[in-house]
Motif scaffolding. Structure first.
Motif, PDB file in Angstrom:
ATOM      1  N   TRP A 116      37.616   6.603  57.572  1.00 13.71           N
ATOM      2  CA  TRP A 116      37.916   8.075  57.111  1.00 13.71           C
ATOM      3  C   TRP A 116      38.947   8.712  57.696  1.00 13.71           C
ATOM      4  O   TRP A 116      39.820   9.229  57.099  1.00 13.71           O
ATOM      5  CB  TRP A 116      36.725   9.164  57.369  1.00 13.71           C
ATOM      6  CG  TRP A 116      35.524   8.743  56.399  1.00 13.71           C
ATOM      7  CD1 TRP A 116      34.451   8.374  56.449  1.00 13.71           C
ATOM      8  CD2 TRP A 116      35.448   9.241  54.855  1.00 13.71           C
ATOM      9  NE1 TRP A 116      33.552   8.569  55.382  1.00 13.71           N
ATOM     10  CE2 TRP A 116      34.330   9.138  54.370  1.00 13.71           C
ATOM     11  CE3 TRP A 116      36.448   9.730  54.390  1.00 13.71           C
ATOM     12  CZ2 TRP A 116      33.844   9.251  53.165  1.00 13.71           C
ATOM     13  CZ3 TRP A 116      36.129  10.362  53.056  1.00 13.71           C
ATOM     14  CH2 TRP A 116      34.801  10.096  52.458  1.00 13.71           C
ATOM     15  N   TRP A 121      41.009  -0.565  46.798  1.00 12.75           N
ATOM     16  CA  TRP A 121      40.683   0.568  47.033  1.00 12.75           C
ATOM     17  C   TRP A 121      39.292   1.223  46.661  1.00 12.75           C
ATOM     18  O   TRP A 121      38.802   2.094  47.183  1.00 12.75           O
ATOM     19  CB  TRP A 121      41.910   1.771  46.463  1.00 12.75           C
ATOM     20  CG  TRP A 121      42.929   1.385  47.108  1.00 12.75           C
ATOM     21  CD1 TRP A 121      44.227   1.053  46.737  1.00 12.75           C
ATOM     22  CD2 TRP A 121      43.356   1.854  48.639  1.00 12.75           C
ATOM     23  NE1 TRP A 121      45.271   0.829  47.594  1.00 12.75           N
ATOM     24  CE2 TRP A 121      44.721   1.529  48.877  1.00 12.75           C
ATOM     25  CE3 TRP A 121      42.799   2.649  49.487  1.00 12.75           C
ATOM     26  CZ2 TRP A 121      45.431   1.577  50.310  1.00 12.75           C
ATOM     27  CZ3 TRP A 121      43.220   2.612  50.635  1.00 12.75           C
ATOM     28  CH2 TRP A 121      44.581   2.380  51.043  1.00 12.75           C
ATOM     29  N   GLU A 152      42.253   6.926  56.338  1.00 11.03           N
ATOM     30  CA  GLU A 152      42.619   7.369  55.267  1.00 11.03           C
ATOM     31  C   GLU A 152      43.314   8.750  55.090  1.00 11.03           C
ATOM     32  O   GLU A 152      44.229   9.155  54.399  1.00 11.03           O
ATOM     33  CB  GLU A 152      41.594   7.309  54.199  1.00 11.03           C
ATOM     34  CG  GLU A 152      41.296   5.880  53.744  1.00 11.03           C
ATOM     35  CD  GLU A 152      42.325   5.156  53.043  1.00 11.03           C
ATOM     36  OE1 GLU A 152      43.112   5.887  52.111  1.00 11.03           O
ATOM     37  OE2 GLU A 152      42.653   4.107  53.326  1.00 11.03           O
ATOM     38  N   ARG A 157      46.360   8.866  56.649  1.00  9.91           N
ATOM     39  CA  ARG A 157      47.520   8.153  55.783  1.00  9.91           C
ATOM     40  C   ARG A 157      48.031   9.056  54.480  1.00  9.91           C
ATOM     41  O   ARG A 157      49.022   9.197  54.172  1.00  9.91           O
ATOM     42  CB  ARG A 157      46.909   6.921  55.089  1.00  9.91           C
ATOM     43  CG  ARG A 157      48.054   5.944  54.446  1.00  9.91           C
ATOM     44  CD  ARG A 157      47.339   4.962  53.692  1.00  9.91           C
ATOM     45  NE  ARG A 157      46.245   5.048  52.586  1.00  9.91           N
ATOM     46  CZ  ARG A 157      46.554   5.911  51.494  1.00  9.91           C
ATOM     47  NH1 ARG A 157      47.685   5.679  50.892  1.00  9.91           N
ATOM     48  NH2 ARG A 157      45.581   5.913  50.797  1.00  9.91           N
TER      49      ARG A 157
END
Length: 91
Positions: A43, A3, A46, A49
């Motif tokens: 982007w 990450w 993420e 998510r």
């Protein structure tokens, strides 16, 4: 890929893309748009998510402008600093 590496990539791609889109030469502008466009899917993934839908909408907005920067015609020659003759500027 960890990450931390993903976050570093996202930040770097975004920052480099924004710096180059504001560069004085149109070639650098297009390179900046390509770099920014390359980072946008990450982007968007993420943000989706993490259920950050406002940031997802902003990501779509950036995606559109980066794509527009790639397909737009070249900037006018007066924007290129090598084309401006500063010796003929009135005082």
């Amino acid at each position: 890929m960890t990450w931390q590496q993903i976050i570093c990539f996202l930040t770097s791609a975004g920052a480099i893309g924004l710096v180059l889109t504001n560069a004085p030469r149109s070639t650098w502008n297009r390179i900046g748009c390509a770099i920014g466009l390359f980072g946008q899917p990450f982007w968007l993934y993420e943000n989706m998510r993490a259920a950050q839908f406002g940031m997802f909408a902003i990501g779509l907005w950036f995606l559109g402008w980066y794509a527009f920067g790639l397909i737009r015609p070249n900037a006018p020659a007066s924007r290129d600093p090598q084309m401006i003759d500063l010796t003929k500027t009135p005082l």
